[in-house]
Each structure stands twice: as structure tokens, then as C-alpha cells.
Design an enzyme around this catalytic site. Structure first.
Site, short mmCIF file in Angstrom:
data_model
loop_
_atom_site.label_atom_id
_atom_site.label_comp_id
_atom_site.label_asym_id
_atom_site.label_seq_id
_atom_site.Cartn_x
_atom_site.Cartn_y
_atom_site.Cartn_z
N LYS A 28 0.82 -1.11 -0.05
CA LYS A 28 0.05 0.06 0.15
C LYS A 28 1.04 1.24 0.06
CE LYS A 28 -1.62 2.94 2.89
NZ LYS A 28 -1.97 4.15 1.81
N GLY B 55 6.68 5.66 8.05
CA GLY B 55 5.83 6.98 8.01
C GLY B 55 6.14 7.60 9.32
N SER B 56 4.98 8.40 9.49
CA SER B 56 4.96 9.26 11.06
C SER B 56 5.04 8.28 12.09
CB SER B 56 3.96 10.08 10.89
OG SER B 56 2.77 9.62 10.88
N GLY C 1 2.85 5.05 13.05
CA GLY C 1 3.71 4.00 13.65
C GLY C 1 3.04 3.39 14.80
N GLU D 298 9.64 2.31 10.64
CA GLU D 298 10.91 3.46 10.51
C GLU D 298 10.10 4.86 10.29
OE1 GLU D 298 13.91 3.11 10.63
OE2 GLU D 298 14.19 1.06 10.29
N CYS E 180 13.57 11.90 5.89
CA CYS E 180 13.84 11.54 7.25
C CYS E 180 15.00 11.58 7.71
CB CYS E 180 13.20 9.98 7.24
SG CYS E 180 14.02 8.91 6.26
N GLN F 164 1.33 20.08 3.98
CA GLN F 164 2.63 20.16 4.30
C GLN F 164 3.13 21.52 4.25
OE1 GLN F 164 4.59 17.51 5.62
NE2 GLN F 164 6.04 19.21 6.14
N GLU G 146 9.63 17.35 14.49
CA GLU G 146 9.94 17.31 13.03
C GLU G 146 8.85 17.97 12.21
OE1 GLU G 146 8.70 13.62 10.92
OE2 GLU G 146 10.65 13.40 10.47
P1 NAD Z 1 2.19 9.14 7.45
O1 NAD Z 1 2.15 8.14 8.68
O2 NAD Z 1 0.95 9.55 7.30
O3 NAD Z 1 1.70 7.86 6.29
C1 NAD Z 1 2.44 6.80 6.09
C2 NAD Z 1 1.70 5.52 5.37
O4 NAD Z 1 0.87 4.91 6.41
C3 NAD Z 1 0.75 5.96 4.24
O5 NAD Z 1 0.86 4.89 3.20
C4 NAD Z 1 -0.39 6.04 5.03
O6 NAD Z 1 -1.52 5.97 3.88
C5 NAD Z 1 -0.35 4.99 5.91
N1 NAD Z 1 -1.48 5.01 7.11
C6 NAD Z 1 -2.02 6.35 7.50
N2 NAD Z 1 -2.89 6.08 8.36
C7 NAD Z 1 -3.09 4.51 8.64
C8 NAD Z 1 -3.58 3.74 9.45
N3 NAD Z 1 -4.37 4.18 10.32
N4 NAD Z 1 -3.23 2.24 9.47
C9 NAD Z 1 -2.40 1.91 8.33
N5 NAD Z 1 -1.65 2.75 7.69
C10 NAD Z 1 -2.00 4.02 7.68
O7 NAD Z 1 3.50 9.36 6.91
P2 NAD Z 1 3.56 10.23 5.72
O8 NAD Z 1 3.28 11.74 6.03
O9 NAD Z 1 3.45 9.43 4.37
O10 NAD Z 1 5.49 10.39 5.85
C11 NAD Z 1 6.06 11.42 6.40
C12 NAD Z 1 6.71 10.65 7.56
O11 NAD Z 1 7.44 9.53 7.11
C13 NAD Z 1 7.75 11.59 8.29
O12 NAD Z 1 7.62 11.56 9.82
C14 NAD Z 1 9.13 10.97 7.96
O13 NAD Z 1 10.07 11.23 8.86
C15 NAD Z 1 8.66 9.53 7.83
N6 NAD Z 1 9.65 8.82 7.29
C16 NAD Z 1 10.43 7.96 7.87
C17 NAD Z 1 11.46 7.22 7.27
C18 NAD Z 1 12.37 6.24 7.86
O14 NAD Z 1 13.09 5.57 7.22
N7 NAD Z 1 12.83 6.42 9.10
C19 NAD Z 1 11.79 7.51 5.70
C20 NAD Z 1 10.84 8.13 5.02
C21 NAD Z 1 9.78 8.90 5.82
#
Ligand code: NAD
Length: 479
Positions: free
Chosen positions: A170, A223-224, A228, A245, A279, A326, A381
Site C-alpha cells: 500500500k 511513515g510518521s 507507527g 521506520e 527522514c 505540508q 519534526e
Molecule cells: P504517514 O504516517 O501519514 O503515512 C505513511 C503511510 O501510512 C501512508 O501509506 C498512509 O496511507 C499510511 N497510513 C496512514 N494511516 C494509517 C492507518 N491508520 N493504518 C495503516 N496505515 C496508515 O506518513 P507520511 O506523511 O506519508 O510520511 C512522512 C513521515 O514519514 C515523516 O515522519 C518521515 O520522517 C517519515 N519517514 C521515515 C523514514 C525512515 O526510514 N525513518 C523514511 C521516510 C519517511
């Protein structure tokens, strides 16, 4: 309309989403299907059916498929890079670099499929042999963010397939284009139907369904922090394996003995390139007092030379922010910084159109100085082109501030002192440490990940990816 890939079939969704170019919001890249919960379950069922066969496939079959995927990505890197730059806003050279990385990752894991090894040990009991082998986990759910639309999917999909798992993928809602292109390449790689499934859709619907479905044996998430935590809670409640991550607030330390040009290059690259949307970006620069004023002046000078423009235009240094939400968040943090008493040295304002009059989410890179460690711009962040500088007396204070964060992804230092570089490598509380290099920019064949609130579970990438995408079996045999 670009469709989802479920059980080897391309299928429409009950809804669709419009993929918009952040460099020119009049430009519609395309319409992409949005799956619902029922379609997500169908994809999971298809993966479950296909998992057993793929789990028993030969290393050669896996190598051939992954190698073919890697070759096609590399052959089409200019076209795929253009699509990535158009939908995410990363400037073209960086976007092509990301696609190249994705291709190389598939090539690397093609080799890993052949290299997978076990162990044979003697038993403590006479006449008994012990074998330790790795087996696939089964069905894995991969959930990715928008900021690396092809590299992050690649570094989850490639090891998942190489180690014999079936995948339900996804991607983030904002960047379906690169994900779809990748899925289309995978669909022609010779992998059996159902082994790889693409379900574009909302996190709260498709993602949440993947988290709750017992047939998904493991979830790899980037993701965030907030999402997470949801992933972790759902997986723990049903004992699914998971890997997270998440965010960062990566420090970059500049010492008096640093080469000024190196320090400025690293800080500008880590803080502002890819519009600060990495990130591993360093948004906190910690500078000792002897070099502080020179450093701030030099970074400010450099920022003024950076061209903020259409991501695909030659000469652009910084593309747009990914979307209006954003951008609003970045501008809000600029205001928070000013309200907290930080000195805005340069930038920080929205630029509604580029020089050609294209409406986009452009923003002038912002540099703050005279900031305190407790300010929100130093603790939260932001995920945009906003960097704040803190002045410190010496290395010890710098190291303390660098580590004084709930995050621990990357940590960098500019110094010509072997003593400080060596000490920093050992004592920085981060998964990745960079000396005289930007905190962002990593190799594809070595482990990637962090500590503390940035990551959870085994590392991604390189041979370490096997920890998450396999499960170990210990077999005892009496001859
Ligand atoms: P996000 O958490 O909003 O979304 C990430 C993913 O999770 C998306 O595909 C989203 O649709 C999905 N998602 C959202 N709600 C969900 C739920 N309730 N259940 C399951 N899945 C769900 O993050 P974002 O805004 O897409 O990305 C930015 C964040 O990602 C920043 O915090 C950044 O630091 C982090 N990031 C971390 C790394 C790393 O390797 N540490 C790499 C890239 C980005």
C-alpha cells in the site's frame, strides 16, 4: 485510470484519486484507483494463496524476477525519474538518483536470493545434528510514505520477494504514480499471480485493514510516529511481526576545526535538498562558538543562491513542498520559531507561483539562528526546508544536545579532528552516523534505520533485511 493489481488482475476501485503536480497544480498526472476494505481483503487472500508456492520457489526463480525488475527500472530511470519529480516535487537529478537506487536495490536482492544461507552446528547431545535455516514469514503488508515514492517501496518489496514472501503493498495516497509504475514492472517479471499485489488507497481504510487481518503475518511500515504507534498496537494485539521506520530530528554538529566549505555543503544538502522532506534531513545544526558566525553567514549566502522552481526544470535546486497541508505546516513552524524568539535569518515565506507563473507549493528555504534547544523548531519534526542553528561552547555540549532528543535516526558532524570524529561515531545515539558528509544520502547495500523513537524492529536493507523478512527454524536430527 490506473488500476490496482490484485491476484494477478488489474482491477478498478470503488473510488479514484487525482494525482496532482505540486510544481504546477493545474497539471493532472492521472487518476488512480482507490481500493476499499473488501478489495484489500481480496488482495490478502490472493497473497495467502500464492505464498506457499513462492515460498518454495528456487533461488534462481527469485533471482531472475528481481534481476529483470532491477534492469527495467534502470533502463527507464529517466522516464520514471521524471514521473517521480512530477508527482512528489523532488528535483529531477535527485528523482533520477532515487529511481537508480530502486533499480540497484532490486539487483542487490536478486543476489541475496542466491546467497541465503543457514548454519549447521554440532549438538550438545551425541548423535544429533542441528540445522538453522531461514524460511519466509508468509504474507507481508508493506505500507510506505510519500517522500521516497519508489526507493522505500523498493527496499521493502525486493527483500520481501527475495526471501520468498507474498506481498500486499500500500503506497502513500499522494504518490500513486511511481508505485503503479513499479507494480506494472513487477507484474511482467515472471512472478506468479498473487505473489505481489498493489492496493492503492487510504491509510485509514486499506492500511487499517492490512493491520487487522490475521492472514497478514508481518507489517513493514515507514511513515510518521503517530501512524507507527497505530501499526505497533494493532500488530502486538494479534502477535504479528512488525518493523517501523519513523520520524527524525537529526542533528548536524559543526566544530571550530571544521572545513567551513564542507560544513556548509553538508548543512545545505541535509537541510534543504529534497525540500527538506527526508527522514534523514538535518534540521538542527549545532555549531561551536568559534565558527558560528562565519558558518551562519556562509549558509545564508548559499541559500540566497538556491533556485526554488519547478522540480523538472534544469537548474532548479529546490522543488516544491509536496502538498498544501505540508506547506501550511512548514509556514506554521516558521511562525512558531519567530514567536519563540528565534532569529529568522532568511526565507520562510510561501512563493505562490514560480517565475513562469505556475501555481505550486513553493517555499523559500528558511534559516533560523539564535535558537534554544527547547524551542519547538528544535524538538519537533517539521519535514520541510526549515533549519535552525544552535550555538554551543564546545564539543561536549554539542554532543549532549545532539543526543538530547527522543529520535535517533541519523547524526552528523563536520570536523577535521580524528579524536572528535572517532568519539562522535561511538557516542552519537543514532542508527546512522556521518562524518564530513550530509546526514541524508546513504548506500543501498548496508543497514538503514535508527534508534529510540525513530525506528522499531530489525534494520532494513542490505543482508540485515533478512532478519525481518524471514523466520528462523532450528531442526534437530538423530542419525
Ligand atoms: P504517514 O504516517 O501519514 O503515512 C505513511 C503511510 O501510512 C501512508 O501509506 C498512509 O496511507 C499510511 N497510513 C496512514 N494511516 C494509517 C492507518 N491508520 N493504518 C495503516 N496505515 C496508515 O506518513 P507520511 O506523511 O506519508 O510520511 C512522512 C513521515 O514519514 C515523516 O515522519 C518521515 O520522517 C517519515 N519517514 C521515515 C523514514 C525512515 O526510514 N525513518 C523514511 C521516510 C519517511
Amino acid at each position: 485510470m490506473k488500476q490496482n493489481l490484485i491476484g494477478g488482475e488489474w482491477v478498478d476501485g470503488p473510488r479514484a484519486t487525482r494525482n496532482i503536480n505540486p510544481s504546477d497544480t493545474r497539471d493532472l498526472i492521472g487518476e488512480y484507483a482507490l481500493a476499499d476494505a473488501a478489495q484489500t481483503k481480496t488482495a490478502i487472500a490472493a497473497a495467502e494463496t500464492a505464498a506457499a508456492g513462492w515460498g518454495l520457489s528456487t533461488p534462481q526463480q527469485r533471482f531472475d524476477a528481481l534481476d529483470a525488475i532491477g534492469s527495467e527500472i534502470l533502463a527507464r530511470k529517466a522516464e520514471l525519474g521524471d514521473l517521480l519529480a512530477r508527482e512528489e516535487g523532488k528535483r529531477l537529478p535527485e528523482a533520477i538518483g532515487e529511481v537508480t537506487r530502486a533499480g540497484n536495490i532490486f539487483k542487490f536482492f536478486a543476489g541475496e536470493a542466491l546467497r541465503q544461507a543457514g548454519e549447521v552446528l554440532g549438538s550438545v547431545r551425541p548423535g544429533v545434528g542441528v540445522e538453522v535455516t531461514r524460511e519466509p514469514v508468509g504474507v507481508v503488508g508493506l505500507i510506505t510514505p510519500w517522500n521516497f515514492p519508489i526507493a522505500i517501496p523498493a527496499w521493502k518489496i525486493a527483500p520481501a520477494l527475495a526471501h520468498g514472501n507474498a506481498v500486499v503493498f500500500k503506497p502513500a495516497e499522494l504518490v500513486p504514480g511511481s508505485a503503479w509504475a513499479l507494480a506494472e514492472i513487477i507484474s511482467r517479471s515472471g512472478i506468479p499471480a498473487g505473489v505481489f499485489n498493489l492496493v492503492m488507497g487510504r491509510g485509514t481504510e486499506v492500511g487499517a485493514t492490512m493491520l487487522e487481518d490475521k492472514r497478514v503475518n508481518a507489517i513493514s511500515f515507514t511513515g510518521s510516529v503517530g501512524t507507527g504507534q497505530r501499526v505497533a498496537a494493532a500488530c502486538v494485539s494479534r502477535f504479528a511481526k512488525f518493523q517501523l521506520e519513523m520520524g527524525g530530528k537529526n542533528p548536524f554538529v559543526v566544530l571550530d576545526d571544521a572545513d567551513l566549505a564542507v560544513a556548509v555543503n553538508c548543512a545545505v544538502d541535509s537541510g534543504f535538498f529534497s525540500t527538506g522532506q527526508r527522514c534523514t534531513a538535518s534540521s538542527r545544526v549545532i555549531v561551536t562558538e568559534g565558527i558560528h558566525d562565519k558558518f551562519v553567514a556562509a549558509v545564508a549566502e548559499r541559500i540566497k543562491t538556491l533556485k526554488v522552481d519547478d522540480a523538472r526544470k534544469a537548474g532548479t535546486d529546490i522543488g516544491p513542498v509536496v502538498d498544501d497541508r505540508q506547506l501550511a505546516q512548514n509556514l506554521e513552524y516558521v511562525k512558531i520559531g519567530q514567536d519563540e524568539g528565534a532569529r529568522l535569518v532568511t526565507g520562510g515565506q510561501a512563493i505562490p507561483t514560480n517565475v513562469d507563473g505556475q501555481p505550486g507549493y513553493f517555499m523559500a528555504p528558511a534559516l533560523f539562528a539564535d535558537t534554544a534547544p527547547t524551542m519547538r523548531i528544535n524538538t519537533e519534526e517539521i519535514f520541510g526546508p526549515v533549519v535552525s542553528v544552535q550555538k554551543v561552547k564546545n564539543y561536549d555540549e554539542a554532543l549532549h544536545l545532539a543526543n538530547d532528543t527522543p529520535f535517533g535516526l541519523a547524526s552528523g558532524i563536520a570536523t577535521t579532528s580524528l579524536k572528535h570524529a572517532t568519539h562522535f561515531k561511538r557516542h552519537a545515539q543514532a542508527g546512522m552516523v556521518m562524518v564530513n558528509l550530509p546526514t541524508a544520502g546513504v548506500d543501498y547495500h548496508v543497514p538503514f534505520g535508527g534508534r529510540k523513537g525513530s525506528s522499531y524492529g530489525p534494520r532494513e536493507q542490505g543482508k540485515y533485511a533478512a532478519e525481518f523478512f524471514t523466520t528462523v527454524k532450528t531442526a534437530y536430527t538423530s542419525a
